[in-house]
Each structure stands twice: as structure tokens, then as C-alpha cells.
Design a protein around this motif. Structure first.
Motif, mmCIF file in Angstrom:
data_model
loop_
_atom_site.group_PDB
_atom_site.id
_atom_site.type_symbol
_atom_site.label_atom_id
_atom_site.label_comp_id
_atom_site.label_asym_id
_atom_site.label_seq_id
_atom_site.Cartn_x
_atom_site.Cartn_y
_atom_site.Cartn_z
ATOM 1 N N LYS A 198 0.778 -1.385 0.373
ATOM 2 C CA LYS A 198 -0.138 -0.339 0.078
ATOM 3 C C LYS A 198 1.273 1.398 0.176
ATOM 4 O O LYS A 198 2.066 1.728 1.021
ATOM 5 C CB LYS A 198 -1.108 0.237 1.587
ATOM 6 N N VAL A 199 -0.168 2.264 -0.917
ATOM 7 C CA VAL A 199 1.487 3.401 -0.996
ATOM 8 C C VAL A 199 0.536 4.745 -0.614
ATOM 9 O O VAL A 199 -0.597 4.686 -1.538
ATOM 10 C CB VAL A 199 1.868 3.382 -2.087
ATOM 11 N N LYS A 200 1.042 5.437 0.453
ATOM 12 C CA LYS A 200 -0.231 6.717 0.264
ATOM 13 C C LYS A 200 0.295 7.647 -0.019
ATOM 14 O O LYS A 200 1.743 7.944 -0.657
ATOM 15 C CB LYS A 200 0.253 7.310 1.444
ATOM 16 N N VAL A 201 -0.275 8.652 -1.452
ATOM 17 C CA VAL A 201 0.512 9.286 -2.225
ATOM 18 C C VAL A 201 -0.622 11.171 -2.005
ATOM 19 O O VAL A 201 -1.592 10.891 -0.805
ATOM 20 C CB VAL A 201 0.026 9.622 -3.469
ATOM 21 N N ILE A 202 0.329 12.187 -1.709
ATOM 22 C CA ILE A 202 -0.752 13.360 -1.341
ATOM 23 C C ILE A 202 -0.319 14.329 -2.558
ATOM 24 O O ILE A 202 0.084 14.385 -3.136
ATOM 25 C CB ILE A 202 0.698 14.104 -0.126
#
Length: 97
Positions: free
Chosen positions: A2-6
């Protein structure tokens, strides 16, 4: 994985006109900024110090030069005398006393 992107909208950061001020985003949460209270005390304190330092009374104006004053020098023998030279070639001796 899982990758969180702003991601931000470009409309929030671009100005509509060149004269508009740039928007600044700040987080005022005191839990994240533990030294905020100290900064809020130091900034006004420095401002008051600068105001006192630059609040000297006006003593007098040295009128007499026709053109722009380009240099000034003090007399090494007597502290009350100052020389000033202007762009028109005029050199004057001022008695500050």
C-alpha cells in the motif's frame, strides 16, 4: 503493498494575478509545534528591541550640498568634525558641536 500519496490541487497554489500574495499554509496545532509558544514570545520581543534601537531623535540636517553626497569621513584629530563630499565636486567640513 500500500502506497500513500499526497496530492494537491494546483488551483490552491497558483495566483490568479501576479499582484496577489502567495498563500502560505501553516499548521497551528500546538502538539506538533512544541516551540510555538517560545517563538510567539521572541518575535514581538525582537520587534520592540529594534523599535527602541532605531527610535533616535532627529538631531539636525546638513543642508548645503547641491548634488548627492557620495562620501563622508570623520576628522581623526577632532571628533566633532565631519567631512562630506558630493557629486558636484564640493567638499564640506561640518562642525557637529
Amino acid at each position: 503493498m500500500k502506497v500513500k500519496v499526497i496530492s494537491h490541487s494546483s488551483n490552491e497554489f497558483t495566483r490568479k494575478r501576479s499582484q496577489d500574495l502567495q498563500r502560505v499554509f501553516r499548521n497551528y496545532d500546538l502538539n506538533l509545534r512544541t516551540q510555538e509558544k517560545d517563538v510567539e514570545y521572541v518575535c514581538p520581543l525582537n520587534t520592540v528591541k529594534l523599535d527602541k534601537m532605531f527610535a533616535r531623535p532627529f538631531i539636525g540636517a546638513m543642508d548645503g550640498h547641491i548634488d548627492v553626497v557620495s562620501c563622508m569621513a570623520k576628522n581623526p584629530i577632532q571628533l566633532k568634525e565631519i567631512f562630506s563630499g558630493s557629486m558636484d565636486g564640493d567638499i564640506r567640513l561640518w562642525d557637529l558641536a
